[in-house]
Design a protein around this motif. Structure first.
Motif, PDB file in Angstrom:
ATOM      1  N   ASP A  93       0.816  -1.218   0.000  1.00 29.03           N
ATOM      2  CA  ASP A  93       0.000   0.000   0.000  1.00 29.03           C
ATOM      3  C   ASP A  93       0.850   1.269   0.000  1.00 29.03           C
ATOM      4  O   ASP A  93       0.393   2.316  -0.449  1.00 29.03           O
ATOM      5  CB  ASP A  93      -0.904   0.040   1.238  1.00 29.03           C
ATOM      6  N   LYS A 163       1.148   9.892  -5.114  1.00 34.14           N
ATOM      7  CA  LYS A 163       0.791   9.293  -6.409  1.00 34.14           C
ATOM      8  C   LYS A 163       1.949   9.332  -7.401  1.00 34.14           C
ATOM      9  O   LYS A 163       2.077   8.452  -8.236  1.00 34.14           O
ATOM     10  CB  LYS A 163      -0.442   9.974  -6.984  1.00 34.14           C
ATOM     11  N   ASP A 166       3.847   6.175  -7.185  1.00 32.80           N
ATOM     12  CA  ASP A 166       3.021   4.971  -7.324  1.00 32.80           C
ATOM     13  C   ASP A 166       2.632   4.367  -5.973  1.00 32.80           C
ATOM     14  O   ASP A 166       2.547   3.152  -5.825  1.00 32.80           O
ATOM     15  CB  ASP A 166       3.747   3.939  -8.200  1.00 32.80           C
ATOM     16  N   LYS A 168      -0.091   3.476  -3.628  1.00 33.70           N
ATOM     17  CA  LYS A 168      -1.486   3.148  -3.933  1.00 33.70           C
ATOM     18  C   LYS A 168      -2.500   3.668  -2.908  1.00 33.70           C
ATOM     19  O   LYS A 168      -3.620   4.000  -3.250  1.00 33.70           O
ATOM     20  CB  LYS A 168      -1.650   1.631  -4.042  1.00 33.70           C
TER      21      LYS A 168
END
Length: 189
Positions: A93, A163, A166, A168
């Motif tokens: 995550d 973001k 990457d 999430k």
């Protein structure tokens, strides 16, 4: 004739360009820090740090634009003072440490500002993504230490969009960026 040669030698040495000195970041003495803060839902701040990292830099006070720094961070060393949260931060995550155990920063250029401040440009690789970032930095000082060495210290801060790297987990708009604060004290090699 000897006096003339000596004078010419001294004059030649005085016109040689100053050489940048190489420094190792003092993580052994705990005189360097990689810390972060992120808003918790817009209600408070969550603070943390990375306990394990290493790096070095090359620096000449007379030619700041030639300075270079590289830093490697062990992402599994993330520490927010809460074991369960740290386990989540290490997961897919967030930092995805099983796939990307290291984050790196390598400088690409330095833009001097007023006084002892400058913008440190470089490539940050985090969570397998490399992006150009700018760290607003300042020289804190330099000089001899009590143990016969020579040190130079700097601090800097930058804000990263989750973001962009990457990450999430969506924590909402108030928590979409993280502030990264670095303090490095280097010992001249």
């Amino acid at each position: 004739m000897k006096k003339l040669l000596l004078a010419a030698s001294v004059a030649a040495m005085m016109t040689l360009p100053a050489q940048a000195a190489d420094y190792v970041i003092d993580t052994q003495g705990a005189h360097a820090f990689v810390q972060f803060k992120i808003s918790h839902l817009g209600y408070s701040w969550l603070y943390g740090r990375f306990n394990t990292f290493s790096g070095d830099f090359s620096y000449d006070a007379d030619k700041l634009t030639d300075a270079k720094i590289q830093l490697t961070i062990d992402t599994a060393s993330v520490d927010s003072n809460h074991a369960e949260r740290d386990k989540h931060l290490r997961s897919g995550d967030f930092l995805n440490v099983s796939k990307h155990p290291k984050a790196t920063f390598v400088s690409t250029k330095i833009v001097p500002k007023a006084g002892e401040t400058f913008d440190l440009h470089g490539k940050l690789t985090l969570n397998g993504v490399t992006k150009e970032v700018v760290i607003a930095a300042e020289k804190l000082g330099e000089g001899k230490d009590p143990w016969g060495g020579y040190r130079a210290g700097f601090a800097g801060t930058t804000t990263l969009s989750l973001k962009d790297f990457d990450i999430k987990m969506d924590l909402g708009p108030a928590s979409s960026t993280v502030q990264l604060d670095l303090t490095v004290e280097g010992i001249r090699k």
